[in-house]
Design a protein around this motif. Structure first.
Motif, PDB file in Angstrom:
ATOM      1  N   ARG A  43       0.835  -1.187   0.000  1.00 51.39           N
ATOM      2  CA  ARG A  43       0.000   0.000   0.000  1.00 51.39           C
ATOM      3  C   ARG A  43       0.879   1.249   0.000  1.00 51.39           C
TER       4      ARG A  43
ATOM      5  N   PRO B 260      -2.597  -6.440   1.089  1.00 52.23           N
ATOM      6  CA  PRO B 260      -1.888  -5.778  -0.010  1.00 52.23           C
ATOM      7  C   PRO B 260      -2.421  -4.357  -0.172  1.00 52.23           C
TER       8      PRO B 260
ATOM      9  N   ARG C 245      -2.629 -16.035  -5.164  1.00 52.71           N
ATOM     10  CA  ARG C 245      -3.212 -15.586  -3.904  1.00 52.71           C
ATOM     11  C   ARG C 245      -4.452 -16.409  -3.571  1.00 52.71           C
TER      12      ARG C 245
ATOM     13  N   MET D 113       4.058  -6.301  -7.289  1.00 48.84           N
ATOM     14  CA  MET D 113       2.946  -6.535  -6.368  1.00 48.84           C
ATOM     15  C   MET D 113       1.615  -6.321  -7.080  1.00 48.84           C
TER      16      MET D 113
ATOM     17  N   PRO E  84      -2.379  -5.251  -6.347  1.00 50.62           N
ATOM     18  CA  PRO E  84      -3.302  -4.675  -5.362  1.00 50.62           C
ATOM     19  C   PRO E  84      -4.589  -5.480  -5.248  1.00 50.62           C
TER      20      PRO E  84
ATOM     21  N   ALA F 180       0.868  -9.394  -0.769  1.00 48.49           N
ATOM     22  CA  ALA F 180       0.907  -8.387  -1.835  1.00 48.49           C
ATOM     23  C   ALA F 180       1.686  -8.858  -3.052  1.00 48.49           C
ATOM     24  N   CYS F 181       2.639  -9.725  -2.876  1.00 49.09           N
ATOM     25  CA  CYS F 181       3.499 -10.133  -3.984  1.00 49.09           C
ATOM     26  C   CYS F 181       3.070 -11.433  -4.637  1.00 49.09           C
TER      27      CYS F 181
ATOM     28  N   ALA G   9       8.949  -5.419  -0.826  1.00 49.39           N
ATOM     29  CA  ALA G   9       8.211  -6.443  -1.544  1.00 49.39           C
ATOM     30  C   ALA G   9       8.823  -7.819  -1.378  1.00 49.39           C
TER      31      ALA G   9
END
Length: 254
Positions: free
Chosen positions: A2, A157, A135, A217, A219, A128-129, A11
């Protein structure tokens, strides 16, 4: 990641990376990250009665905090060799009785295939990565590793792409005669966030070394994360309102 604040993570990315970042990660971020980990997860980890699962353990901030705050076994999942090396070095300095409570898994969580080993899971500075598909694939693996009623605590993230490039200077740290520093730049690139981190080492004679590593990354809004987790049986836990942090509970199947 963020927008850059005191809580902005460096990251995390694919298992083969961190060849550069591993050298600098702890010296430039250890104190800040240790405080953040303790504040976000310490009280929750202390409630563990079966085990703690540290997803994306990195150099071990959550793992060591979990050993200090709980009396249960800890499963540290870290597929990146460079970061895992720092984790293992840190564990080697602990008393044998403490080390015996930690199992380090050198795989991704789905490859580790853990089943009902923990009632508390922490995913710090990692989600986030992960690309969206990876994910979403993480949630059932966490559900399998937790017992019903278990809790997952994760650092969210970034909710959206940055509108413009954002920079952050990592505070310099002195090690003997050398000074270590870093500079991070985040920018939108299509549907991803490109994060370039430049590291340097200076001595009395000036610049000694420079290194660069780039990470990506993806979002996702808080509501999107909650909806995705719901598909694998997770529901939001009450009493947690930190905007960068999400707590969910695995529903019982009956």
């Amino acid at each position: 990641m963020r927008p850059v604040t005191a809580r902005a993570p460096i990251a995390r990315t694919r298992p083969g990376s961190y060849a550069v970042t591993a050298e600098f990660y702890d010296i430039l971020q250890a104190a800040e990250d240790e405080r953040l980990v303790r504040d976000l997860y310490g009280r929750e980890v202390a409630k563990a009665r079966l085990g703690v699962l540290d997803i994306g353990a990195g150099t071990g901030r959550v793992t060591l905090m979990s050993l200090a705050e709980s009396r249960v076994g800890v499963h540290a999942v870290e597929p990146a060799r460079a970061m895992r090396t720092s984790l293992m070095t840190r564990l080697a300095s602990l008393p044998a009785r403490e080390r015996e409570r930690v199992t380090v898994h050198p795989h991704t969580l789905d490859e580790a295939a853990l089943r009902a080993v923990a009632d508390v899971a922490v995913c710090h500075n990692a989600v986030a990565c992960l690309p969206p598909a990876a994910r979403r694939a993480l949630w059932p693996a966490i559900g399998a590793a937790l017992v019903p009623g278990g809790s997952l605590f994760l650092q969210l993230p970034p909710a959206r792409l940055p509108a413009r490039s954002v920079e952050r200077v990592l505070p310099e740290q002195r090690v003997g005669e050398h000074t270590y520093g870093g500079h991070m730049v985040m920018s939108a690139a299509g549907d991803r966030i490109r994060t370039r981190v430049d590291y340097w080492v200076r001595g009395a004679e000036g610049l000694l070394r420079e290194h660069t590593e780039t990470f990506w990354m993806w979002p996702a809004s808080r509501s999107r994360m909650i909806d995705d987790l719901a598909l694998d049986g997770f529901v939001p836990s009450p009493g947690h309102d930190d905007p960068g942090f999400l707590a969910v509970t695995l529903r019982s199947p009956w």
